[in-house]
Design a protein around this motif. Structure first.
Motif, PDB file in Angstrom:
ATOM      1  N   GLY A   2       0.751  -1.301   0.049  1.00 23.20           N
ATOM      2  CA  GLY A   2      -0.015  -0.089  -0.031  1.00 23.20           C
ATOM      3  C   GLY A   2       0.759   1.266  -0.153  1.00 23.20           C
ATOM      4  N   ASN A   3       0.047   2.247  -0.107  1.00 21.98           N
ATOM      5  CA  ASN A   3       0.744   3.748  -0.075  1.00 21.98           C
ATOM      6  C   ASN A   3       1.109   4.113   1.328  1.00 21.98           C
ATOM      7  N   ASP A   4       0.905   3.298   2.343  1.00 20.92           N
ATOM      8  CA  ASP A   4       1.220   3.475   3.573  1.00 20.92           C
ATOM      9  C   ASP A   4       2.426   3.022   3.964  1.00 20.92           C
ATOM     10  N   ASN A   5       3.212   2.595   2.819  1.00 22.24           N
ATOM     11  CA  ASN A   5       4.634   1.992   2.999  1.00 22.24           C
ATOM     12  C   ASN A   5       4.541   0.382   3.719  1.00 22.24           C
ATOM     13  N   VAL A   6       3.446  -0.233   3.739  1.00 23.06           N
ATOM     14  CA  VAL A   6       3.329  -1.289   4.584  1.00 23.06           C
ATOM     15  C   VAL A   6       2.897  -2.579   3.301  1.00 23.06           C
ATOM     16  N   VAL A   7       3.638  -3.727   3.797  1.00 18.93           N
ATOM     17  CA  VAL A   7       3.170  -4.870   2.955  1.00 18.93           C
ATOM     18  C   VAL A   7       2.466  -5.872   3.908  1.00 18.93           C
ATOM     19  N   GLN A   8       1.335  -6.377   3.679  1.00 17.53           N
ATOM     20  CA  GLN A   8       0.585  -7.228   4.377  1.00 17.53           C
ATOM     21  C   GLN A   8       0.646  -8.692   3.775  1.00 17.53           C
ATOM     22  N   ILE A   9       0.674  -9.651   4.727  1.00 14.53           N
ATOM     23  CA  ILE A   9       0.497 -10.952   4.125  1.00 14.53           C
ATOM     24  C   ILE A   9      -0.733 -11.762   4.738  1.00 14.53           C
ATOM     25  N   TRP A  10      -1.718 -11.939   3.878  1.00 15.68           N
ATOM     26  CA  TRP A  10      -2.920 -12.838   4.175  1.00 15.68           C
ATOM     27  C   TRP A  10      -2.820 -13.863   3.839  1.00 15.68           C
ATOM     28  N   LYS A  11      -3.595 -14.749   4.975  1.00 15.72           N
ATOM     29  CA  LYS A  11      -3.623 -16.388   4.751  1.00 15.72           C
ATOM     30  C   LYS A  11      -4.906 -16.683   4.404  1.00 15.72           C
ATOM     31  N   TYR A  12      -5.059 -17.444   3.224  1.00 12.30           N
ATOM     32  CA  TYR A  12      -6.253 -17.746   2.751  1.00 12.30           C
ATOM     33  C   TYR A  12      -6.818 -19.178   3.138  1.00 12.30           C
ATOM     34  N   ASP A  13      -7.804 -19.281   3.661  1.00 13.74           N
ATOM     35  CA  ASP A  13      -8.381 -20.562   3.849  1.00 13.74           C
ATOM     36  C   ASP A  13      -9.983 -20.575   3.886  1.00 13.74           C
ATOM     37  N   SER A  14     -10.569 -21.545   4.437  1.00 10.87           N
ATOM     38  CA  SER A  14     -12.195 -21.762   4.276  1.00 10.87           C
ATOM     39  C   SER A  14     -12.678 -20.827   5.302  1.00 10.87           C
ATOM     40  N   THR A  15     -12.252 -20.348   6.289  1.00 11.92           N
ATOM     41  CA  THR A  15     -12.723 -19.460   7.158  1.00 11.92           C
ATOM     42  C   THR A  15     -12.629 -18.043   6.845  1.00 11.92           C
ATOM     43  N   ARG A  16     -12.112 -17.653   5.601  1.00 15.78           N
ATOM     44  CA  ARG A  16     -11.882 -16.645   5.144  1.00 15.78           C
ATOM     45  C   ARG A  16     -11.448 -15.323   6.341  1.00 15.78           C
ATOM     46  N   LEU A  44       0.974 -11.784   8.523  1.00 13.32           N
ATOM     47  CA  LEU A  44       2.107 -11.063   8.883  1.00 13.32           C
ATOM     48  C   LEU A  44       1.913  -9.519   8.168  1.00 13.32           C
ATOM     49  N   THR A  45       2.847  -8.654   9.087  1.00 10.80           N
ATOM     50  CA  THR A  45       2.904  -7.424   8.628  1.00 10.80           C
ATOM     51  C   THR A  45       4.281  -6.890   8.559  1.00 10.80           C
ATOM     52  N   ILE A  46       4.582  -6.330   7.451  1.00 13.38           N
ATOM     53  CA  ILE A  46       6.241  -5.943   7.148  1.00 13.38           C
ATOM     54  C   ILE A  46       6.449  -4.518   6.833  1.00 13.38           C
ATOM     55  N   ASN A  47       7.105  -3.868   7.850  1.00 14.16           N
ATOM     56  CA  ASN A  47       7.162  -2.325   8.012  1.00 14.16           C
ATOM     57  C   ASN A  47       8.620  -1.732   7.571  1.00 14.16           C
ATOM     58  N   GLN A  48       9.250  -2.396   6.744  1.00 14.77           N
ATOM     59  CA  GLN A  48      10.459  -2.243   6.169  1.00 14.77           C
ATOM     60  C   GLN A  48      10.841  -1.120   5.493  1.00 14.77           C
ATOM     61  N   HIS A  49       9.734  -0.755   4.599  1.00 17.63           N
ATOM     62  CA  HIS A  49       9.804   0.080   3.372  1.00 17.63           C
ATOM     63  C   HIS A  49       9.695   1.628   4.077  1.00 17.63           C
ATOM     64  N   LEU A  50      10.049   2.474   3.140  1.00 18.04           N
ATOM     65  CA  LEU A  50       9.989   3.810   3.639  1.00 18.04           C
ATOM     66  C   LEU A  50       9.050   4.707   2.405  1.00 18.04           C
ATOM     67  N   ALA A  51       8.341   3.809   1.543  1.00 16.94           N
ATOM     68  CA  ALA A  51       7.638   4.501   0.714  1.00 16.94           C
ATOM     69  C   ALA A  51       6.399   3.353   0.294  1.00 16.94           C
ATOM     70  N   ALA A  52       5.641   3.985  -0.704  1.00 17.53           N
ATOM     71  CA  ALA A  52       4.713   3.065  -1.324  1.00 17.53           C
ATOM     72  C   ALA A  52       5.222   1.659  -1.982  1.00 17.53           C
TER      73      ALA A  52
END
Length: 456
Positions: free
Chosen positions: A285-299, A305-313
């Motif tokens: 995202g433009n908030d400089n964050v990378v999110q990892i979403w796990k897909y399963d039957s429960t949605r 996991l949240t990655i906050n190592q970047h300084l830009a989009a």
């Protein structure tokens, strides 16, 4: 007249007879010398040998030279001067090694090299294979307006229109979008995994599904509340990211398509990629964050996991095809870094400063390389070697920043679209198609062998 037995072809006179014995003919005539029959080298040897035996040669040498000769003789033949005790002796065998001794030198020089051919560096063309015009392209970093499907069709969004280029035949067609809708910018495109359907994200918050072969719009999905900037397919599930920061998951098989909402970004989502096994969804995202979403039957609606190592989009996202837990991420102008993230541990295992804005990332499975597309100052594409992330080469040609990038279905080529209103096709991974065919043949052969064994 018969010749005498003493007459020869070189007309020598009869030899001298001394004491009833004929002299050696090699010595020539006693009055006239025969140079052709004389061996001067042998004569010189006889003279020097005579001097050595009589001691004339040694008597002519200085005392220092005689002392030098004596020392050399002792060193070469031993103190006793016995010729059988030479240091350089070739007839005897080498002494046996001591117990437990191993010669490392012998191991090096007796190594048996494998018959494998030496690897040669491939030649990467630094000019595009083809250049296509892209008039009225929207110069917006956050859009994803280019995608190359498995059916070898390239979809490009130019303003409110969508063009499809058939890479096999070279023909171009345009989706029949009504002209009244041209004011709604096409913000994202994504082919499904079979290359039959094209998802179109619009500036009017809608997601459209098109059957390109029939040139027919199948449905319009309305759930987002802002511009749809990115799309990603996972079988029949389509994920869409909007400029509001929300991610919606759509099941295109059912009328009530909106099945989940993922809220993990505080600003617009500009990158979406499913992992090759379909278990994880990465969003940038433009908030400089990378999110990892796990897909399963429960949605599950909480990020894995949240990655906050970047300084830009973070727009550049790409999953490693041979290592499912490895994700490559690329930041914008204020960050400019490529990072390799292990999603199991959340650690960055490698990073490199590219010195320019990153708009896209792609992996080459065959060559084990990563390619990135960039903006200012050079607007180039750069190939990196994995895992060192050493720079392999740079592909330059765009005069404006690259906005999006995609790979051909055979893996040989990469296409990029730039703010200079051009689309450039680069033949930078040649050989990937051949390797893919070999891999497919091997897979078929293995399957056939397995079935035959099961039948038995």
């Amino acid at each position: 007249m018969l010749m005498s037995r003493y007459e020869t072809s070189n007309h020598l006179t009869p030899p001298r007879v001394a004491n009833g014995r004929v002299a050696d003919s090699a010595s020539g005539d006693r009055f006239i010398a025969s140079r052709s029959a004389t061996d001067f080298d042998y004569a010189h040897h006889l003279l020097t040998e005579t001097q050595r035996k009589t001691g004339d040669g040694e008597s002519s040498c200085s005392p220092s030279k005689l002392a030098y000769r004596k020392i050399m003789a002792e060193n070469l033949t031993g103190r006793s001067g016995d010729g059988n005790t030479r240091i350089l002796h070739y007839t005897g065998k080498a002494p046996a090694n001591s117990h437990g001794f191993q010669s490392h030198v012998r191991a090096v020089y007796t190594r048996v090299h494998s018959p494998m051919a030496k690897k040669t560096n491939r030649v990467i063309p630094h000019v595009p294979e083809r250049v296509l015009d892209a008039p009225e392209v929207v110069d917006d970093f956050y859009l994803n307006i280019l995608d190359w499907g498995v059916s070898n069709h390239l979809a490009v969004a130019l303003g409110g229109a969508v063009y499809v280029w058939n890479a096999s035949s070279g023909s171009t067609s345009q989706l029949p979008i009504p002209e009244s809708e041209y004011s709604d910018t096409v913000a994202s495109l994504a082919w499904d995994q079979n290359g039959q359907y094209l998802a179109v994200g619009k500036g009017n918050k809608h997601v459209e599904l098109w059957n390109v072969e029939k040139m027919k719009r199948l449905r319009v999905m309305k759930s987002q509340n802002a511009r749809v900037q990115c799309l990603a397919w996972n079988s029949h599930i389509l994920a869409s990211g909007s400029s509001s920061g929300s991610i919606h998951q759509h099941d295109v098989r059912i009328p009530d398509h909106h099945i989940a909402t993922l809220n993990g970004h505080s600003q617009g989502v500009c990158g979406l990629k499913w992992s090759p096994n379909g278990k994880y969804l990465a969003s940038g995202g433009n908030d400089n964050v990378v999110q990892i979403w796990k897909y399963d039957s429960t949605r599950q609606q909480e990020p894995h996991l949240t990655i906050n190592q970047h300084l830009a989009a973070v727009k550049g996202l790409s999953w490693c095809p041979w290592q499912p837990s490895l994700l490559a991420t690329g930041g914008g102008t204020a960050d400019r870094h490529i990072r390799l993230i292990n999603i199991n541990s959340g650690q960055c295992i490698k990073e490199v400063d590219t010195k320019s804005q990153i708009s896209g990332l792609l992996w080459s499975d065959v060559h084990r390389e990563l390619i990135s597309s960039h903006g200012s100052p050079r607007n180039q594409l750069t190939i990196w070697k994995y895992p060192s992330l050493n720079r392999v080469c740079e592909l330059e040609g765009h005069t404006g920043r690259t906005l999006a990038m995609s790979m051909s279905p055979d893996g040989d080529r990469v296409v990029s679209i730039g703010a200079d209103e051009t689309i450039r096709i680069w033949n930078c991974f040649e050989g990937a198609a051949v390797a893919a065919k070999k891999k497919a043949k091997k897979s078929i052969a293995d399957t056939f062998t397995l079935k035959r064994n099961l039948i038995r």
